[in-house]
Design a protein around this motif. Sequence first.
Motif, PDB file in Angstrom:
ATOM      1  N   VAL A  23       0.793  -1.232   0.000  1.00  0.00           N
ATOM      2  CA  VAL A  23       0.000   0.000   0.000  1.00  0.00           C
ATOM      3  C   VAL A  23       0.820   1.274   0.000  1.00  0.00           C
ATOM      4  CG1 VAL A  23      -1.912  -1.106   1.192  1.00  0.00           C
ATOM      5  CG2 VAL A  23      -0.169   0.069   2.517  1.00  0.00           C
ATOM      6  N   VAL A  24       2.118   1.173   0.274  1.00  0.00           N
ATOM      7  CA  VAL A  24       2.895   2.397   0.387  1.00  0.00           C
ATOM      8  C   VAL A  24       2.958   3.146  -0.927  1.00  0.00           C
ATOM      9  CG1 VAL A  24       5.125   1.329  -0.120  1.00  0.00           C
ATOM     10  CG2 VAL A  24       5.028   3.388   1.305  1.00  0.00           C
ATOM     11  N   GLY A  25       2.912   2.397  -2.042  1.00  0.00           N
ATOM     12  CA  GLY A  25       2.946   3.062  -3.333  1.00  0.00           C
ATOM     13  C   GLY A  25       1.738   3.937  -3.562  1.00  0.00           C
ATOM     14  N   ARG A  26       0.588   3.447  -3.144  1.00  0.00           N
ATOM     15  CA  ARG A  26      -0.647   4.222  -3.319  1.00  0.00           C
ATOM     16  C   ARG A  26      -0.644   5.475  -2.471  1.00  0.00           C
ATOM     17  NH1 ARG A  26      -5.791   0.698  -2.506  1.00  0.00           N
ATOM     18  NH2 ARG A  26      -6.661   2.731  -3.059  1.00  0.00           N
ATOM     19  N   SER A  27      -0.232   5.357  -1.216  1.00  0.00           N
ATOM     20  CA  SER A  27      -0.277   6.525  -0.336  1.00  0.00           C
ATOM     21  C   SER A  27       0.779   7.552  -0.707  1.00  0.00           C
ATOM     22  CB  SER A  27      -0.091   6.095   1.120  1.00  0.00           C
ATOM     23  OG  SER A  27       1.170   5.509   1.301  1.00  0.00           O
ATOM     24  N   ALA A  28       1.881   7.098  -1.289  1.00  0.00           N
ATOM     25  CA  ALA A  28       2.952   8.035  -1.644  1.00  0.00           C
ATOM     26  C   ALA A  28       2.562   8.936  -2.796  1.00  0.00           C
ATOM     27  CB  ALA A  28       4.219   7.257  -2.005  1.00  0.00           C
ATOM     28  N   SER A  29       1.499   8.568  -3.520  1.00  0.00           N
ATOM     29  CA  SER A  29       1.105   9.373  -4.672  1.00  0.00           C
ATOM     30  C   SER A  29       0.167  10.506  -4.297  1.00  0.00           C
ATOM     31  CB  SER A  29       0.424   8.456  -5.709  1.00  0.00           C
ATOM     32  OG  SER A  29      -0.756   7.907  -5.173  1.00  0.00           O
ATOM     33  N   SER A  40      -5.349  10.028   1.433  1.00  0.00           N
ATOM     34  CA  SER A  40      -4.985   8.665   1.812  1.00  0.00           C
ATOM     35  C   SER A  40      -3.522   8.660   2.230  1.00  0.00           C
ATOM     36  CB  SER A  40      -5.212   7.715   0.640  1.00  0.00           C
ATOM     37  OG  SER A  40      -4.393   8.076  -0.461  1.00  0.00           O
ATOM     38  N   MET A  41      -3.208   7.806   3.207  1.00  0.00           N
ATOM     39  CA  MET A  41      -1.828   7.733   3.679  1.00  0.00           C
ATOM     40  C   MET A  41      -1.583   6.414   4.394  1.00  0.00           C
ATOM     41  SD  MET A  41      -1.817  10.235   7.046  1.00  0.00           S
ATOM     42  CE  MET A  41      -2.839  11.546   6.355  1.00  0.00           C
ATOM     43  N   THR A  42      -0.333   5.999   4.358  1.00  0.00           N
ATOM     44  CA  THR A  42       0.134   4.856   5.120  1.00  0.00           C
ATOM     45  C   THR A  42       0.829   5.361   6.366  1.00  0.00           C
ATOM     46  OG1 THR A  42       0.455   3.576   3.105  1.00  0.00           O
ATOM     47  CG2 THR A  42       1.595   2.815   5.063  1.00  0.00           C
ATOM     48  N   LYS A  74      -4.994   4.778   5.893  1.00  0.00           N
ATOM     49  CA  LYS A  74      -6.178   5.642   5.935  1.00  0.00           C
ATOM     50  C   LYS A  74      -6.589   6.016   4.526  1.00  0.00           C
ATOM     51  CE  LYS A  74      -6.253  10.114   6.809  1.00  0.00           C
ATOM     52  NZ  LYS A  74      -7.264  10.613   5.818  1.00  0.00           N
ATOM     53  N   THR A  75      -7.862   5.834   4.210  1.00  0.00           N
ATOM     54  CA  THR A  75      -8.364   6.181   2.886  1.00  0.00           C
ATOM     55  C   THR A  75      -8.697   7.674   2.820  1.00  0.00           C
ATOM     56  OG1 THR A  75     -10.714   5.809   3.377  1.00  0.00           O
ATOM     57  CG2 THR A  75      -9.383   3.882   2.786  1.00  0.00           C
ATOM     58  N   ARG A  76      -9.014   8.143   1.638  1.00  0.00           N
ATOM     59  CA  ARG A  76      -9.403   9.554   1.473  1.00  0.00           C
ATOM     60  C   ARG A  76     -10.720   9.861   2.178  1.00  0.00           C
ATOM     61  NH1 ARG A  76      -7.041   8.417  -3.582  1.00  0.00           N
ATOM     62  NH2 ARG A  76      -5.310   9.818  -4.105  1.00  0.00           N
ATOM     63  N   THR A  77     -11.516   8.832   2.429  1.00  0.00           N
ATOM     64  CA  THR A  77     -12.785   9.027   3.143  1.00  0.00           C
ATOM     65  C   THR A  77     -12.628   8.760   4.636  1.00  0.00           C
ATOM     66  OG1 THR A  77     -13.405   6.764   2.518  1.00  0.00           O
ATOM     67  CG2 THR A  77     -14.233   8.570   1.146  1.00  0.00           C
ATOM     68  N   PHE A 248       3.853   7.971  12.269  1.00  0.00           N
ATOM     69  CA  PHE A 248       4.749   8.494  11.242  1.00  0.00           C
ATOM     70  C   PHE A 248       4.084   8.261   9.886  1.00  0.00           C
ATOM     71  CE2 PHE A 248       7.203   7.109  14.862  1.00  0.00           C
ATOM     72  CZ  PHE A 248       8.029   8.184  15.113  1.00  0.00           C
ATOM     73  N   PRO A 249       3.344   9.261   9.374  1.00  0.00           N
ATOM     74  CA  PRO A 249       2.649   9.096   8.092  1.00  0.00           C
ATOM     75  C   PRO A 249       3.627   9.126   6.925  1.00  0.00           C
ATOM     76  CG  PRO A 249       2.345  11.324   8.935  1.00  0.00           C
ATOM     77  CD  PRO A 249       3.068  10.558  10.007  1.00  0.00           C
TER      78      PRO A 249
END
Length: 261
Positions: A23-29, A40-42, A74-77, A248-249
Amino acid sequence: MTTEYRFRFSQFRLFLLVLACSVVGRSASAQKSVRDSSISMTMIGAIVGVQSPGGDLSDRFGTNFNIGGTFQYKTRTNFLFGVDGYFLFGPDVKDEGLLRYFLNSSGAITGLDGQFANILLYERGMKFDLKAGRIFPVIGPNPNSGITLTLGAGWIQHKIRIDNKSEAIPALSGDYLKGYDRLTGGFALTGFAGYTNFGNKRLVNFFLGVEVTRGFTHNLRRFNFDTREQDDRLRNDLFFGIRGGWLFPLYRRSPRAYYYN
């Protein structure tokens, strides 16, 4: 730490690593500002807690402390998904009757050398669970902070650690300890209610709240040496406590915008 604990903890760390990579790739974007938008964040973090026992657990132990780690997404929602794991420990053991067969007429324990043996008892254990919940941004510095509710399900176990460092009592050494340590474990449900804060400048990120855990546990040993019987009853172990952690986000800062006339 016993071989059993090391094996379980190694599995937990491997799970965290795999989950982080997925999931880190998704949150890093994420490119929006945490100050203005829900993103959204990891997150990885360190967690601590203090708990009071209830149910069957209160007959065996007093207050315990614990320390561990958390991995969350954490998602955007503002929905939360994650895994927690920690070790628990405490100095208050109430079930001292397990040593009654080692007491002499004076109520003390005498070692092989004829000297008084200093046998100490401690609470030790571990817990890990998968959890899901949501942040409700009714208060806080930005849309990512607010009242937090989560529900978790996983595994919990605890035992009595018998400290016989001098090995003055051979019957309380090595594998013999397994007949006295009351190793107990089973499925657990955990509810958390508190507050989560993400600082606008990524410096102050934490959560704090109250937590309740119910463990549906049973004795993991085949036989208790002191009672000379098998204990196979289902236990109702309750934990009531306060839990907090520093987060640590992992997300990219939003690019700065420049305007020219």
